[in-house]
Design an enzyme around this catalytic site. Sequence first.
Site, mmCIF file in Angstrom:
data_model
loop_
_atom_site.group_PDB
_atom_site.id
_atom_site.type_symbol
_atom_site.label_atom_id
_atom_site.label_comp_id
_atom_site.label_asym_id
_atom_site.label_seq_id
_atom_site.Cartn_x
_atom_site.Cartn_y
_atom_site.Cartn_z
ATOM 1 N N SER A 95 -9.035 9.408 33.374
ATOM 2 C CA SER A 95 -9.096 10.024 32.048
ATOM 3 C C SER A 95 -8.103 11.188 32.074
ATOM 4 O O SER A 95 -8.179 12.026 32.971
ATOM 5 C CB SER A 95 -10.492 10.567 31.770
ATOM 6 N N SER A 99 -14.273 18.394 40.482
ATOM 7 C CA SER A 99 -13.961 17.797 39.187
ATOM 8 C C SER A 99 -13.124 18.780 38.393
ATOM 9 O O SER A 99 -13.057 19.975 38.718
ATOM 10 C CB SER A 99 -15.245 17.473 38.430
ATOM 11 N N LYS A 100 -12.497 18.234 37.362
ATOM 12 C CA LYS A 100 -11.681 19.099 36.512
ATOM 13 C C LYS A 100 -12.563 20.174 35.883
ATOM 14 O O LYS A 100 -12.179 21.319 35.775
ATOM 15 C CB LYS A 100 -11.010 18.260 35.423
ATOM 16 N N GLN A 101 -13.785 19.756 35.493
ATOM 17 C CA GLN A 101 -14.702 20.704 34.851
ATOM 18 C C GLN A 101 -15.076 21.836 35.801
ATOM 19 O O GLN A 101 -15.270 22.965 35.382
ATOM 20 C CB GLN A 101 -16.001 20.000 34.392
ATOM 21 N N GLY A 131 -13.151 23.060 37.959
ATOM 22 C CA GLY A 131 -11.943 23.814 38.301
ATOM 23 C C GLY A 131 -11.295 23.411 39.615
ATOM 24 O O GLY A 131 -10.679 24.244 40.292
#
Length: 294
Positions: A10, A240-242, A244
């Site tokens: 994604s 995860s990107k969330q 950071g």
Amino acid sequence: MTYVGRFAPSPSGPLHLGSLVAALASWLDARAHGGRWLLRIEDVDTPRTVPGAAETIMSQLRALGLHWDGDIVWQSQRGEAYQQAFDALAQRGLIYGCGCTRREIADSALRGGYTNADGERPYTGTCRAGLAPGRQARAWRLRVPPGVETFTDRWLGPQQQDVEHAVGDFVLKRADGLWAYQLAVVVDDAAQGVTDIVRGADLLSSTARQRVLARLLGAQPPRVMHVPLVTDPESGLKLSKQNGAPALDTRQPMLMLEQAWRALGFAPVQVATPEKFLQRATLLWARRFVRHAA
Ligand code: GLU
């Protein structure tokens, strides 16, 4: 059967070590089987799509020597295919409109005392028999058939899930009008002839519902392998990107590849270039995961 694998990021940010583990495992599994490896950009969730992230992901993959086959599929351009699949299911009475708000869904799951193993709250079927008077459909759900879905994960072994009870009728078209990940992924895997999915273990809990949906659409569900997630050593949280997680440092491709390889449980390969690393790792992967490999 010719092996077809895929990596389906994604584009909500650059790749980090956690996503590289999934990309590397899926690339190695495809190459070890002499198969194709496709790249699909999962940009259906437009509010989460970050401009330029898909291009960054492509250049990160190239820098690491993880080349893909054929044209890239962009989910944002696949609306017609998702609509067709949706219409086919709707014609068979397998879809219904749901008027529940998020809040109502959470409350009814709590009342029923439900939370499944992943902490998800199943949909308890409030609108299954029709919308209450004065209610409008917000989202569209699949009428999940009863039964326990069983499959073997090539990393984790035998799995099972009673989708109707653990997940409930799940959303195919969201309240914001966007296609749901579950529908897009199943339609695309079928259309691209994907035989094998290798991805992070956070998606294990989606597998049973994807298999149910694939079969309802007349497709053979792909084999699956869910590889370990990388956690942050300090917080213990999944990278995860969330959360950071830092982007991969493609100026140090060998360091990145070796870290991902170690996260998959292998001993260091210690060669000088990504090309040599990938050659050697493909052989070692084949020995462990490909039947009849030398
Ligand atoms: N797009 C999903 C993600 O980035 C992966 C989908 C899949 O591999 O099935 O988490």
